[in-house]
Design a protein around this motif. Structure first.
Motif, short mmCIF file in Angstrom:
data_model
loop_
_atom_site.label_atom_id
_atom_site.label_comp_id
_atom_site.label_asym_id
_atom_site.label_seq_id
_atom_site.Cartn_x
_atom_site.Cartn_y
_atom_site.Cartn_z
N ILE A 5 0.97 -1.27 -0.01
CA ILE A 5 0.05 0.19 -0.16
C ILE A 5 0.86 1.22 -0.15
O ILE A 5 1.74 1.37 0.84
N LEU A 6 0.57 2.11 -1.01
CA LEU A 6 1.44 3.39 -0.89
C LEU A 6 0.59 4.78 -1.18
O LEU A 6 -0.49 4.59 -1.97
N THR A 7 0.87 5.67 -0.11
CA THR A 7 0.24 7.06 -0.63
C THR A 7 1.13 8.12 -0.22
O THR A 7 2.13 7.99 0.52
N GLY A 8 0.99 9.20 -0.90
CA GLY A 8 1.86 10.40 -0.70
C GLY A 8 0.80 11.46 -0.37
O GLY A 8 -0.26 11.73 -0.84
N ILE A 9 1.52 12.47 0.40
CA ILE A 9 0.78 13.70 0.61
C ILE A 9 1.80 14.97 0.21
O ILE A 9 2.92 14.77 0.73
N LYS A 10 1.23 16.00 -0.50
CA LYS A 10 2.00 16.99 -0.81
C LYS A 10 2.16 18.17 0.30
O LYS A 10 1.36 18.17 0.90
N PRO A 11 3.23 18.48 0.59
CA PRO A 11 3.40 19.51 1.73
C PRO A 11 3.38 20.92 0.99
O PRO A 11 4.29 21.66 0.74
N THR A 12 2.04 21.23 0.68
CA THR A 12 1.74 22.66 0.34
C THR A 12 1.06 23.40 1.15
O THR A 12 0.56 24.42 0.80
N GLY A 13 0.87 22.97 2.45
CA GLY A 13 0.15 23.67 3.38
C GLY A 13 -0.09 23.29 4.67
O GLY A 13 0.37 21.94 4.92
N THR A 14 -0.66 23.84 5.65
CA THR A 14 -0.75 23.62 7.19
C THR A 14 -1.88 22.48 6.98
O THR A 14 -3.26 22.61 6.54
N PRO A 15 -1.57 20.90 7.47
CA PRO A 15 -2.83 20.06 7.35
C PRO A 15 -3.91 20.52 8.13
O PRO A 15 -3.85 21.23 9.24
N HIS A 16 -4.93 20.16 7.80
CA HIS A 16 -6.30 20.72 8.57
C HIS A 16 -7.17 19.39 8.71
O HIS A 16 -6.86 18.26 8.35
N ILE A 17 -8.08 19.68 9.41
CA ILE A 17 -9.30 18.69 9.93
C ILE A 17 -9.69 17.74 8.56
O ILE A 17 -9.83 16.68 8.85
N GLY A 18 -10.17 18.37 7.23
CA GLY A 18 -10.52 17.65 6.35
C GLY A 18 -9.35 16.67 5.91
O GLY A 18 -9.75 15.60 5.57
N ASN A 19 -8.06 17.16 5.93
CA ASN A 19 -7.12 16.11 5.55
C ASN A 19 -6.93 14.95 6.53
O ASN A 19 -6.75 13.89 6.12
N TYR A 20 -7.10 15.38 7.70
CA TYR A 20 -7.08 14.13 8.83
C TYR A 20 -7.99 12.88 8.53
O TYR A 20 -7.97 11.75 8.58
N PHE A 21 -9.14 13.56 8.46
CA PHE A 21 -10.56 12.76 8.40
C PHE A 21 -10.50 11.95 6.88
O PHE A 21 -11.14 10.87 6.83
N GLY A 22 -10.03 12.86 6.02
CA GLY A 22 -10.25 12.46 4.59
C GLY A 22 -8.97 11.59 4.34
O GLY A 22 -9.11 10.79 3.30
#
Ligand code: ADP
Ligand code: TRP
Length: 330
Positions: A5-22
Protein backbone atom coordinates in the motif's frame (compact mmCIF):
# COMPACT_ATOMS: atom_id res chain seq x y z
CA UNK A 1 0.26 -12.58 -0.40
CA UNK A 2 0.83 -9.24 1.32
CA UNK A 3 -0.73 -6.04 0.00
CA UNK A 4 1.69 -3.28 -0.83
CA UNK A 5 0.00 0.00 0.00
CA UNK A 6 1.44 3.37 -0.93
CA UNK A 7 0.26 6.94 -0.64
CA UNK A 8 1.75 10.41 -0.73
CA UNK A 9 0.79 13.80 0.63
CA UNK A 10 2.01 17.04 -0.89
CA UNK A 11 3.57 19.54 1.54
CA UNK A 12 1.67 22.52 0.19
CA UNK A 13 0.10 23.90 3.37
CA UNK A 14 -0.77 23.37 6.99
CA UNK A 15 -2.71 20.11 7.46
CA UNK A 16 -6.35 20.62 8.42
CA UNK A 17 -9.24 18.61 9.81
CA UNK A 18 -10.38 17.68 6.28
CA UNK A 19 -6.96 16.15 5.55
CA UNK A 20 -7.09 14.25 8.85
CA UNK A 21 -10.48 12.59 8.36
CA UNK A 22 -10.22 12.36 4.57
CA UNK A 23 -6.68 11.05 4.20
CA UNK A 24 -4.51 10.64 7.31
CA UNK A 25 -6.84 8.65 9.59
CA UNK A 26 -8.07 6.21 6.90
CA UNK A 27 -4.46 5.58 5.79
CA UNK A 28 -3.29 4.93 9.36
CA UNK A 29 -6.12 2.43 9.84
CA UNK A 30 -4.60 0.31 7.06
CA UNK A 31 -1.32 0.00 8.96
CA UNK A 32 -2.81 -2.22 11.66
CA UNK A 33 -3.73 -4.93 9.19
CA UNK A 34 -0.90 -7.49 9.29
CA UNK A 35 -1.43 -8.28 5.65
CA UNK A 36 -0.43 -4.79 4.57
CA UNK A 37 3.03 -3.37 3.93
CA UNK A 38 2.68 0.42 3.95
CA UNK A 39 4.74 3.12 2.24
CA UNK A 40 3.69 6.67 3.15
CA UNK A 41 5.72 9.53 1.77
CA UNK A 42 5.92 13.28 1.47
CA UNK A 43 5.54 14.27 -2.18
CA UNK A 44 7.85 17.27 -2.00
CA UNK A 45 8.73 17.38 -5.71
CA UNK A 46 5.03 17.38 -6.54
CA UNK A 47 4.63 20.39 -4.27
CA UNK A 48 7.14 22.29 -6.42
CA UNK A 49 4.44 23.00 -8.99
CA UNK A 50 2.82 25.44 -6.57
CA UNK A 51 5.15 26.23 -3.65
CA UNK A 52 7.01 29.49 -4.21
CA UNK A 53 9.93 29.64 -1.79
CA UNK A 54 12.47 27.31 -0.16
CA UNK A 55 11.30 28.43 3.30
CA UNK A 56 7.73 27.46 2.45
CA UNK A 57 8.72 24.02 1.16
CA UNK A 58 10.92 23.32 4.18
CA UNK A 59 8.29 24.48 6.66
CA UNK A 60 5.44 22.53 5.07
CA UNK A 61 7.56 19.39 4.76
CA UNK A 62 8.30 19.48 8.49
CA UNK A 63 4.65 20.24 9.28
CA UNK A 64 3.33 17.37 7.20
CA UNK A 65 5.90 14.89 8.55
CA UNK A 66 5.24 15.98 12.16
CA UNK A 67 1.50 15.66 11.54
CA UNK A 68 1.76 12.05 10.38
CA UNK A 69 3.93 11.17 13.37
CA UNK A 70 1.69 13.01 15.83
CA UNK A 71 -1.39 11.28 14.42
CA UNK A 72 0.14 7.90 15.22
CA UNK A 73 2.32 6.85 12.29
CA UNK A 74 4.77 4.31 13.70
CA UNK A 75 7.99 4.41 11.63
CA UNK A 76 8.69 0.82 12.65
CA UNK A 77 5.51 -0.28 10.92
CA UNK A 78 5.42 2.12 7.96
CA UNK A 79 8.16 2.96 5.49
CA UNK A 80 7.97 6.75 5.89
CA UNK A 81 10.13 8.90 3.63
CA UNK A 82 10.52 11.97 1.46
CA UNK A 83 10.06 11.54 -2.29
CA UNK A 84 13.13 13.70 -2.99
CA UNK A 85 15.36 11.18 -1.16
CA UNK A 86 14.48 8.40 -3.58
CA UNK A 87 16.47 9.29 -6.70
CA UNK A 88 15.21 6.20 -8.54
CA UNK A 89 11.82 7.94 -8.71
CA UNK A 90 13.19 10.52 -11.09
CA UNK A 91 14.99 7.98 -13.24
CA UNK A 92 11.82 5.94 -13.58
CA UNK A 93 9.83 9.10 -14.27
CA UNK A 94 12.13 9.97 -17.19
CA UNK A 95 11.85 6.46 -18.58
CA UNK A 96 8.05 6.47 -18.26
CA UNK A 97 7.86 9.79 -20.12
CA UNK A 98 8.82 7.84 -23.23
CA UNK A 99 5.91 5.41 -23.10
CA UNK A 100 3.35 8.10 -22.21
CA UNK A 101 1.34 9.58 -25.08
CA UNK A 102 1.17 13.36 -24.94
CA UNK A 103 -2.60 13.16 -25.41
CA UNK A 104 -2.93 11.35 -22.09
CA UNK A 105 -1.32 14.33 -20.34
CA UNK A 106 -3.51 16.80 -22.25
CA UNK A 107 -6.52 15.14 -20.65
CA UNK A 108 -5.19 15.23 -17.06
CA UNK A 109 -7.60 17.34 -15.03
CA UNK A 110 -5.23 19.79 -13.30
CA UNK A 111 -3.61 20.77 -16.63
CA UNK A 112 -6.95 20.82 -18.44
CA UNK A 113 -8.53 23.00 -15.76
CA UNK A 114 -5.68 25.50 -16.03
CA UNK A 115 -6.05 25.65 -19.84
CA UNK A 116 -9.80 26.11 -19.55
CA UNK A 117 -9.28 28.95 -17.09
CA UNK A 118 -6.86 30.59 -19.54
CA UNK A 119 -9.32 30.17 -22.34
CA UNK A 120 -12.08 31.89 -20.33
CA UNK A 121 -9.82 34.79 -19.42
CA UNK A 122 -8.60 34.88 -23.05
CA UNK A 123 -4.93 34.56 -22.14
CA UNK A 124 -2.46 32.22 -23.83
CA UNK A 125 -3.68 28.64 -23.42
CA UNK A 126 -0.53 27.54 -21.54
CA UNK A 127 -0.16 30.66 -19.43
CA UNK A 128 1.08 29.75 -15.94
CA UNK A 129 1.58 26.08 -16.89
CA UNK A 130 4.99 24.70 -16.06
CA UNK A 131 6.23 21.31 -17.17
CA UNK A 132 5.99 20.09 -13.56
CA UNK A 133 2.23 20.51 -13.77
CA UNK A 134 2.09 18.93 -17.20
CA UNK A 135 4.20 15.91 -16.22
CA UNK A 136 2.66 15.63 -12.74
CA UNK A 137 0.81 12.37 -13.49
CA UNK A 138 3.99 10.72 -14.82
CA UNK A 139 5.92 11.53 -11.65
CA UNK A 140 3.03 10.16 -9.62
CA UNK A 141 3.03 6.98 -11.72
CA UNK A 142 6.76 6.62 -10.96
CA UNK A 143 6.11 7.02 -7.20
CA UNK A 144 3.61 4.21 -7.38
CA UNK A 145 5.21 1.78 -9.84
CA UNK A 146 8.64 1.98 -8.17
CA UNK A 147 7.41 0.08 -5.11
CA UNK A 148 5.40 -2.72 -6.79
CA UNK A 149 2.33 -1.12 -5.26
CA UNK A 150 -0.96 -3.02 -5.29
CA UNK A 151 -3.18 -0.45 -3.62
CA UNK A 152 -3.15 3.35 -3.51
CA UNK A 153 -5.50 4.89 -0.93
CA UNK A 154 -6.50 8.36 -2.15
CA UNK A 155 -9.46 10.72 -2.25
CA UNK A 156 -11.81 10.85 -5.22
CA UNK A 157 -9.90 13.82 -6.66
CA UNK A 158 -6.94 11.51 -7.37
CA UNK A 159 -8.91 8.84 -9.21
CA UNK A 160 -7.84 10.03 -12.65
CA UNK A 161 -4.17 10.03 -11.62
CA UNK A 162 -4.43 6.38 -10.60
CA UNK A 163 -6.06 5.53 -13.93
CA UNK A 164 -3.20 7.28 -15.72
CA UNK A 165 -0.64 5.33 -13.65
CA UNK A 166 -2.41 2.12 -14.70
CA UNK A 167 -2.32 3.18 -18.37
CA UNK A 168 1.38 4.01 -18.14
CA UNK A 169 2.04 0.65 -16.48
CA UNK A 170 0.29 -1.12 -19.36
CA UNK A 171 2.19 0.87 -22.01
CA UNK A 172 5.51 0.00 -20.37
CA UNK A 173 4.73 -3.67 -19.85
CA UNK A 174 3.50 -4.03 -23.44
CA UNK A 175 6.51 -2.32 -24.97
CA UNK A 176 9.18 -3.90 -22.77
CA UNK A 177 9.34 -6.95 -20.53
CA UNK A 178 6.36 -7.12 -18.20
CA UNK A 179 8.15 -6.00 -15.05
CA UNK A 180 5.89 -3.38 -13.43
CA UNK A 181 3.04 -4.26 -11.06
CA UNK A 182 -0.44 -2.98 -11.93
CA UNK A 183 -1.74 -0.80 -9.08
CA UNK A 184 -5.35 -0.36 -8.02
CA UNK A 185 -6.82 2.74 -6.42
CA UNK A 186 -8.41 2.41 -3.02
CA UNK A 187 -10.74 5.33 -3.44
CA UNK A 188 -12.26 6.56 -0.22
CA UNK A 189 -15.51 7.64 -1.84
CA UNK A 190 -17.52 6.99 1.28
CA UNK A 191 -15.45 9.42 3.36
CA UNK A 192 -17.69 12.43 3.57
CA UNK A 193 -16.34 15.75 2.40
CA UNK A 194 -15.54 17.72 5.53
CA UNK A 195 -16.99 21.20 5.41
CA UNK A 196 -15.08 24.34 6.31
CA UNK A 197 -15.92 27.49 8.25
CA UNK A 198 -18.09 28.86 5.43
CA UNK A 199 -19.96 25.62 4.73
CA UNK A 200 -18.01 24.87 1.52
CA UNK A 201 -15.54 21.95 1.26
CA UNK A 202 -12.74 22.57 3.75
CA UNK A 203 -9.70 23.40 1.63
CA UNK A 204 -6.52 25.44 1.79
CA UNK A 205 -7.60 27.03 -1.48
CA UNK A 206 -10.82 28.39 0.08
CA UNK A 207 -9.14 29.81 3.16
CA UNK A 208 -11.81 28.20 5.33
CA UNK A 209 -9.81 25.58 7.21
CA UNK A 210 -9.62 24.51 10.82
CA UNK A 211 -5.94 23.62 11.20
CA UNK A 212 -5.37 20.27 12.87
CA UNK A 213 -2.72 21.78 15.07
CA UNK A 214 -2.77 25.33 16.37
CA UNK A 215 -2.88 26.70 19.90
CA UNK A 216 -5.99 26.24 22.04
CA UNK A 217 -6.72 29.96 21.77
CA UNK A 218 -6.43 29.98 18.01
CA UNK A 219 -8.65 26.93 17.78
CA UNK A 220 -11.31 28.61 19.88
CA UNK A 221 -11.19 31.80 17.82
CA UNK A 222 -11.46 29.85 14.55
CA UNK A 223 -14.42 27.78 15.76
CA UNK A 224 -16.21 30.96 16.82
CA UNK A 225 -15.89 32.14 13.18
CA UNK A 226 -17.98 29.26 11.79
CA UNK A 227 -20.87 30.71 9.82
CA UNK A 228 -24.30 29.90 11.31
CA UNK A 229 -27.85 31.01 10.60
CA UNK A 230 -29.58 33.81 12.51
CA UNK A 231 -31.96 31.64 14.54
CA UNK A 232 -32.51 32.66 18.16
CA UNK A 233 -30.97 30.62 21.01
CA UNK A 234 -34.39 29.32 22.07
CA UNK A 235 -35.23 28.02 18.59
CA UNK A 236 -34.77 24.27 18.00
CA UNK A 237 -31.86 23.43 15.72
CA UNK A 238 -31.43 20.49 13.38
CA UNK A 239 -28.40 18.52 12.26
CA UNK A 240 -27.93 20.08 8.83
CA UNK A 241 -25.31 22.59 9.88
CA UNK A 242 -21.52 22.82 10.00
CA UNK A 243 -21.33 22.74 13.81
CA UNK A 244 -23.14 19.41 14.05
CA UNK A 245 -21.30 17.94 11.08
CA UNK A 246 -17.95 18.72 12.68
CA UNK A 247 -19.09 17.57 16.13
CA UNK A 248 -20.10 14.18 14.74
CA UNK A 249 -16.59 13.53 13.43
CA UNK A 250 -14.97 13.75 16.84
CA UNK A 251 -17.75 12.37 19.03
CA UNK A 252 -18.77 8.91 20.18
CA UNK A 253 -22.26 7.73 19.21
CA UNK A 254 -23.57 8.67 22.65
CA UNK A 255 -22.02 12.14 22.54
CA UNK A 256 -23.49 12.73 19.09
CA UNK A 257 -26.96 11.70 20.26
CA UNK A 258 -26.76 13.93 23.34
CA UNK A 259 -25.63 16.90 21.22
CA UNK A 260 -28.43 16.30 18.73
CA UNK A 261 -30.97 16.44 21.54
CA UNK A 262 -29.41 19.55 23.00
CA UNK A 263 -29.68 21.30 19.64
CA UNK A 264 -33.28 20.15 19.25
CA UNK A 265 -34.19 21.61 22.64
CA UNK A 266 -32.73 24.92 21.46
CA UNK A 267 -29.36 26.37 22.48
CA UNK A 268 -27.49 29.42 21.26
CA UNK A 269 -24.91 28.95 18.51
CA UNK A 270 -22.30 30.43 20.88
CA UNK A 271 -22.86 27.62 23.36
CA UNK A 272 -22.92 25.02 20.59
CA UNK A 273 -19.59 26.34 19.31
CA UNK A 274 -18.19 26.15 22.78
CA UNK A 275 -19.23 22.49 23.08
CA UNK A 276 -17.62 21.86 19.71
CA UNK A 277 -14.40 23.55 20.80
CA UNK A 278 -14.22 21.49 24.02
CA UNK A 279 -14.72 18.26 22.11
CA UNK A 280 -12.21 18.98 19.32
CA UNK A 281 -9.69 20.27 21.80
CA UNK A 282 -9.85 17.19 24.02
CA UNK A 283 -9.50 14.93 20.95
CA UNK A 284 -6.55 16.83 19.54
CA UNK A 285 -4.69 17.72 22.73
CA UNK A 286 -2.53 14.57 23.05
CA UNK A 287 -1.69 14.70 19.34
CA UNK A 288 -0.91 18.42 19.56
CA UNK A 289 1.66 17.76 22.27
CA UNK A 290 3.40 15.21 20.06
CA UNK A 291 3.17 17.58 17.09
CA UNK A 292 4.84 20.38 19.05
CA UNK A 293 7.54 17.96 20.13
CA UNK A 294 8.38 17.03 16.53
CA UNK A 295 8.12 20.62 15.29
CA UNK A 296 10.69 21.71 17.85
CA UNK A 297 12.94 18.70 17.13
CA UNK A 298 13.30 18.72 13.33
CA UNK A 299 16.45 16.62 13.56
CA UNK A 300 14.45 13.73 15.02
CA UNK A 301 11.98 13.99 12.16
CA UNK A 302 14.80 14.12 9.60
CA UNK A 303 16.40 11.03 11.10
CA UNK A 304 13.10 9.15 10.90
CA UNK A 305 12.69 10.18 7.24
CA UNK A 306 16.29 9.20 6.45
CA UNK A 307 15.80 5.77 8.02
CA UNK A 308 12.63 5.41 5.98
CA UNK A 309 14.43 6.43 2.78
CA UNK A 310 17.12 3.79 3.45
CA UNK A 311 14.44 1.12 3.74
CA UNK A 312 12.57 2.40 0.68
CA UNK A 313 15.73 2.41 -1.44
CA UNK A 314 16.18 -1.32 -0.95
CA UNK A 315 13.05 -1.81 -3.04
CA UNK A 316 13.40 1.13 -5.43
CA UNK A 317 16.94 0.01 -6.38
CA UNK A 318 15.67 -3.48 -7.25
CA UNK A 319 12.86 -2.08 -9.40
CA UNK A 320 15.08 0.33 -11.29
CA UNK A 321 17.58 -2.47 -11.94
CA UNK A 322 14.78 -4.59 -13.44
CA UNK A 323 13.54 -1.67 -15.51
CA UNK A 324 17.00 -0.78 -16.79
CA UNK A 325 17.54 -4.38 -17.85
CA UNK A 326 14.13 -4.39 -19.55
CA UNK A 327 14.89 -1.31 -21.64
CA UNK A 328 18.45 -2.32 -22.44
CA UNK A 329 20.44 -0.04 -20.14
CA UNK A 330 22.72 -2.08 -17.89
P1 ADP B 1 -6.58 20.94 0.10
O1 ADP B 1 -7.92 20.83 -0.59
O2 ADP B 1 -6.71 21.62 1.43
O3 ADP B 1 -5.50 21.54 -0.78
P2 ADP B 1 -5.24 18.47 -0.48
O4 ADP B 1 -5.76 18.51 -1.88
O5 ADP B 1 -3.78 18.71 -0.25
O6 ADP B 1 -6.11 19.46 0.42
O7 ADP B 1 -5.67 17.07 0.13
C1 ADP B 1 -4.84 16.11 0.74
C2 ADP B 1 -5.71 14.93 1.11
O8 ADP B 1 -6.75 15.29 2.04
C3 ADP B 1 -6.45 14.30 -0.11
O9 ADP B 1 -6.42 12.87 0.02
C4 ADP B 1 -7.87 14.81 0.01
O10 ADP B 1 -8.81 13.88 -0.55
C5 ADP B 1 -8.05 14.96 1.53
N1 ADP B 1 -8.97 16.11 1.82
C6 ADP B 1 -8.70 17.42 1.62
N2 ADP B 1 -9.74 18.21 1.98
C7 ADP B 1 -10.71 17.36 2.41
C8 ADP B 1 -12.04 17.56 2.91
N3 ADP B 1 -12.57 18.77 3.05
N4 ADP B 1 -12.77 16.48 3.25
C9 ADP B 1 -12.22 15.23 3.13
N5 ADP B 1 -10.99 14.98 2.66
C10 ADP B 1 -10.23 16.01 2.30
N1 TRP C 1 -1.12 13.79 -6.19
C1 TRP C 1 -1.40 13.47 -4.82
C2 TRP C 1 -2.26 14.62 -4.20
O1 TRP C 1 -2.31 15.70 -4.77
C3 TRP C 1 -0.13 13.29 -4.00
C4 TRP C 1 0.69 12.15 -4.52
C5 TRP C 1 1.89 12.23 -5.19
C6 TRP C 1 0.37 10.76 -4.42
N2 TRP C 1 2.34 10.97 -5.49
C7 TRP C 1 1.45 10.06 -5.05
C8 TRP C 1 -0.70 10.06 -3.87
C9 TRP C 1 1.43 8.66 -5.14
C10 TRP C 1 -0.69 8.68 -3.98
C11 TRP C 1 0.37 7.98 -4.60
O2 TRP C 1 -2.90 14.44 -3.18
Amino acid sequence: MKNIILTGIKPTGTPHIGNYFGAIKPALELVNNENNICYFFIADYHALTTVETREELKAHTLEVASTWLACGLDPNKVVFYKQSDIKETFELSTILTNVTPKGLMNRAHAYKAKCEQNSISQTDIDDGVNMGLYNYPILMAADILLFNTNLVPVGLDQKQHIEIARDICTYFNNKFKKCLTMPDGLITENVATILGLDGRKMSKSYNNIIPLFCTENELKKIIMRIVTDSSLPSEPKGTDNTIFNLYKLFATKEQTEAFKQKLARGIGWGEAKNDLFELINSYIKPMREKYNYYMTNPQIVNNILQDGANKARQISKETIKRVRTAIGVE
